[in-house]
Design an enzyme around this catalytic site. Structure first.
Site, short mmCIF file in Angstrom:
data_model
loop_
_atom_site.label_atom_id
_atom_site.label_comp_id
_atom_site.label_asym_id
_atom_site.label_seq_id
_atom_site.Cartn_x
_atom_site.Cartn_y
_atom_site.Cartn_z
N VAL A 106 -2.45 4.65 -1.14
CA VAL A 106 -2.57 3.31 -1.68
C VAL A 106 -2.78 3.43 -3.18
O VAL A 106 -3.63 4.20 -3.63
CB VAL A 106 -3.75 2.54 -1.04
CG1 VAL A 106 -3.84 1.13 -1.62
CG2 VAL A 106 -3.62 2.50 0.46
N CYS A 107 -1.96 2.70 -3.95
CA CYS A 107 -2.13 2.67 -5.39
C CYS A 107 -2.06 4.09 -5.97
O CYS A 107 -1.15 4.85 -5.65
CB CYS A 107 -3.43 1.95 -5.73
SG CYS A 107 -3.60 1.43 -7.44
N THR A 108 -3.03 4.47 -6.80
CA THR A 108 -2.97 5.78 -7.46
C THR A 108 -3.38 6.93 -6.55
O THR A 108 -3.45 8.07 -7.00
CB THR A 108 -3.87 5.78 -8.71
OG1 THR A 108 -5.20 5.42 -8.34
CG2 THR A 108 -3.35 4.80 -9.75
#
Length: 321
Positions: A106-108
């Site tokens: 998720v995300c970074t």
């Protein structure tokens, strides 16, 4: 149905919503169909100690990563803690990545997977702000900055923050069916579900807002009148500029050509109508400025890889009349 284990990795300076968003989706599915038939969710940190999130919240994990058996789905969230991660965390990911049937970031969190060498040769995405950094730092990884999530084999990566909810809903739909995912989406009051190839930004957000008032007015006009005459000549007239000067100024101030901006606005408007109303494709094509269903079909296939009718079938929020 077989219960699937979900393990969420925790670390200091993790983004709290990257953790709680997917957890709420999987927990909602377990509540919907019965825990024994859905998911067993656990969280774990390196040493089992509580972690402090970027927003200051403290999360107490269920245990230590070293004590966790291989899960069905391993979720790696993002946050500031991915910038300079504990080497023990990337070592653990590298050593344990082969076990899970699904590897999710998720995300970074994609930065952690890339640092562990788990994304080489794969097409992935991440938060738009770090896509260039991910591509430069890990040239063996194919970074696509546009979609909100990407599936490449058993590896699934998502864009910033709330995109983790979209990806988790897609996984639940894959596991348990659309009805279960729709029930969870309604409970969480979110869309079911934004398609993975949907852009991380709307056209208005993807392009910068023009600094000059005439150009800002033109941007607003385009958004409000997708079916109107949106040729460069017509838009330049509204801005009281020559077509050449208008095109140069629009691109300089918004980062997009007028034509590309119009394409994105029309596509977004058509998608919303296909998802939310019962109008026919021919009527929608006229409303959105395509003129003919064939022109709209070409635009959809080019940008989304699917025809309007198929898009409606997959993403309409309720059955068409």
């Amino acid at each position: 149905m077989t219960q699937r284990s979900v393990l969420v990795v925790l670390f200091d300076d993790v983004q709290s919503l990257d953790v709680t968003g997917p957890v709420e989706v999987f927990a909602g599915a377990a509540h919907c169909v019965g825990e024994s038939d859905a998911y067993r969710i656990r969280t774990a940190s390196l040493d089992g100690a509580p972690v402090r999130t970027t927003s200051g919240l403290t999360i107490v994990p269920d245990g230590s990563l070293a004590d966790e058996p291989p899960p069905h789905t391993l979720v790696v969230p993002g946050g500031r803690g991915t910038r300079d991660p504990d080497p023990r965390l990337t070592d653990w990911l590298r050593a344990n990545a082969a076990g899970p049937e699904r590897l999710v970031s998720v995300c970074t969190g994609a930065l952690l997977l890339a640092e562990a060498g788990l994304l080489d040769g794969l097409r992935v995405t991440t938060h738009w702000m770090v896509c260039d950094h991910l591509a430069r730092s890990f040239p063996a990884v194919e970074v696509d900055p546009d979609p909100i999530y990407v599936r490449d084999g058993r590896v699934a990566t998502s864009a910033g923050v709330t995109a983790g909810i979209d990806l988790a809903l897609a996984l639940v739909e894959e596991d348990l069916g659309r009805d279960v995912a729709l029930t969870i989406a309604r409970h969480l009051v979110v869309f079911l579900r934004r398609p993975g190839n949907q852009a991380q930004f709307s056209a208005q957000l993807a392009a910068q807002t023009a600094q000059r008032e005439p150009l800002r007015e033109v941007q607003q006009w385009i958004t409000e009148h997708p079916g109107g005459d949106l040729s460069v000549e017509a838009l330049a007239g509204r801005a009281r500029l020559s077509p050449r000067h208008f095109a140069r100024a629009f691109r300089s101030q918004t980062g997009s050509t007028p034509g590309r901006y119009v394409e994105r606005v029309r596509l977004e408007h058509a998608r919303r109508l296909l998802e939310d109303c019962a109008d026919g494709v021919e009527e929608i094509s006229r409303t959105c400025g395509y003129g003919t269903p064939e022109a709209m079909r070409r635009a959809f296939v080019k940008s989304l890889g699917t025809a309007p009718a198929e898009y409606r079938r997959r993403f309409r929020t309720q059955p068409a009349d």
